[in-house]
Write an enzyme that holds these catalytic residues in place. Structure first.
Site, PDB file in Angstrom:
ATOM      1  N   THR A 156       0.864  -1.171   0.000  1.00 28.29           N
ATOM      2  CA  THR A 156       0.000   0.000   0.000  1.00 28.29           C
ATOM      3  C   THR A 156       0.901   1.222   0.000  1.00 28.29           C
ATOM      4  O   THR A 156       1.867   1.308   0.745  1.00 28.29           O
ATOM      5  CB  THR A 156      -1.038  -0.023   1.145  1.00 28.29           C
ATOM      6  N   CYS A 200      -3.305   8.200   7.202  1.00 30.82           N
ATOM      7  CA  CYS A 200      -3.973   6.898   7.191  1.00 30.82           C
ATOM      8  C   CYS A 200      -3.087   5.884   7.922  1.00 30.82           C
ATOM      9  O   CYS A 200      -1.908   6.118   8.129  1.00 30.82           O
ATOM     10  CB  CYS A 200      -4.177   6.415   5.762  1.00 30.82           C
ATOM     11  N   HIS A 209      -5.841  -0.508   4.606  1.00 26.73           N
ATOM     12  CA  HIS A 209      -5.420   0.904   4.562  1.00 26.73           C
ATOM     13  C   HIS A 209      -6.639   1.744   4.962  1.00 26.73           C
ATOM     14  O   HIS A 209      -7.542   1.936   4.161  1.00 26.73           O
ATOM     15  CB  HIS A 209      -4.951   1.230   3.136  1.00 26.73           C
TER      16      HIS A 209
END
Lengths: 204, 161
Positions: B23, B29, B46
């Site tokens: 990711t 995040c 994520h």
């Protein structure tokens, strides 16, 4: 209201807002650089954040971003985003020799870029405020140099409580001799979007 | 590299060896890696926000820590992962911009990390490693063959968790 309700007319209005805002910002940039600055027709993007990041060169594209929070009648974010490689061009344009790599900009260089971002953001926002007769305040700018995916997570999170999509008005500047591509991103929140539209006589 | 599976923003994927999950560019995040070392099954999520406010029923539930992590956990249990074997590694939750007079933007990373930890605690999944906070973006590579998590960032050296 949600973003799916926006039709062609709304998009055109947003484009026009982008045009006026970035026109003023481009003039400000041209004055700073002492060079002509051309601009593209603004794009209005209503996309999910993954697509937004793709349009800005992919998640790991390193960029410099100056961010200002909008307060007052309009709430949202305004971002001035440039590719790392343009930092020296902009700094030289204001007579500040840049010897650093993008990831090691000195405090003075960071401050200079931050101030340029601030001037562009302010001229963009002031022109929209004058047009719509709204009171819009901008916060002191914050600067960050990082992967564009990480930078864009900030507006995405701001919007995420109401929508999976973010709306941003994207403007590109081109300076012929020095070829700077800069993006001005206006990311209004949904309620503010309604207010702007109403002020301009468009119903949603 | 073989079998690279990309996990987008507000997304979650589960894969088995020799797949590699990645990711990109976690900012505020948080990336959550769950791993069963016996079956070599890896899950990567994520997330963007700490918890679902239930304002928008139609939206993508993977963006919320409190929804996404349990969904990933149960998907892995369904594939035969043992509750006692699952361990977690987490990364991200940075504060990208320090806007003066504003806590919302600078604090969201911390809130995401805190919520992630609470959710993992309630699922009784131990966190064996983390690289969270600070002010820079991170890309996470999660190798299902070994359970190793590699953190890459722009201004810092890569790290292995």
């Amino acid at each position: 209201m949600n973003l799916n309700q926006l039709n062609e007319i709304h998009i055109d209005v947003l484009k026009e807002i982008g045009n006026i805002g970035s026109g003023n910002a481009a003039t400000a940039l041209a004055n700073i650089l002492g060079d002509t600055v051309a601009m593209d027709v603004p794009k209005v993007n209503i996309v999910d954040v993954n697509q937004a990041v793709a349009t800005l060169g992919g998640p790991e594209n390193i960029s410099i971003c100056v961010l200002s929070k909008l307060e007052g009648d309009i709430k949202g974010l305004m971002m001035f985003l440039i590719q790392c490689s343009y930092a020296p061009v902009i700094l030289k344009g204001i007579g500040c020799p840049c010897e650093s790599e993008c990831d090691h900009l000195s405090e003075m260089e960071q401050s200079a870029i931050s101030e340029i971002g601030n001037i562009l953001i302010s001229s963009y926002i002031n022109s929209i405020a004058a047009l719509s007769k709204l009171n819009i305040k901008t916060s002191v700018p914050a600067l960050c140099v990082d992967m564009v995916g990480a930078l864009m997570s900030v507006p995405a999170i701001e919007m995420a409580t109401v929508s999976d999509h973010i709306i941003f008005i994207q403007d590109n500047f081109l300076s012929d001799e020095q070829s700077i591509t800069a993006n001005m991103l206006l990311v209004p929140n949904i309620t503010s979007l309604e207010i702007i539209m109403q002020r301009l006589g468009i119903t949603l | 590299m073989n079998n690279v599976i990309t996990v987008g923003i507000s997304d979650m994927k589960v894969a088995s060896a020799p797949s590699v999950l990645v990711t990109y560019a976690l900012g505020s995040c948080v990336g959550i890696c769950l791993y069963d070392s016996f079956l070599k099954i890896a899950g990567l999520a994520h997330i963007m926000l700490p918890c679902d406010n239930h304002k928008n029923a139609a939206d993508n539930k993977y963006k919320y820590a409190d929804i996404c992590i349990p969904m990933m956990y149960h998907e892995m249990i369904k594939l035969g992962c043992n509750k006692g074997r699952l361990v977690a590694k987490i990364a991200g939750g940075a504060s990208m911009f320090q806007v003066s007079g504003d806590n919302e933007i600078s604090n969201i990373g911390n809130r995401n990390v805190e919520s992630t930890k609470n959710v993992l605690k309630s699922l009784k999944v131990p966190i064996v490693a983390e690289d969270t906070g600070s002010n820079y973006g991170r890309t996470v590579w999660f190798y299902s063959s070994t359970g190793a998590v590699e953190i890459k960032s722009y201004a810092h050296q890569p790290k292995i968790l």
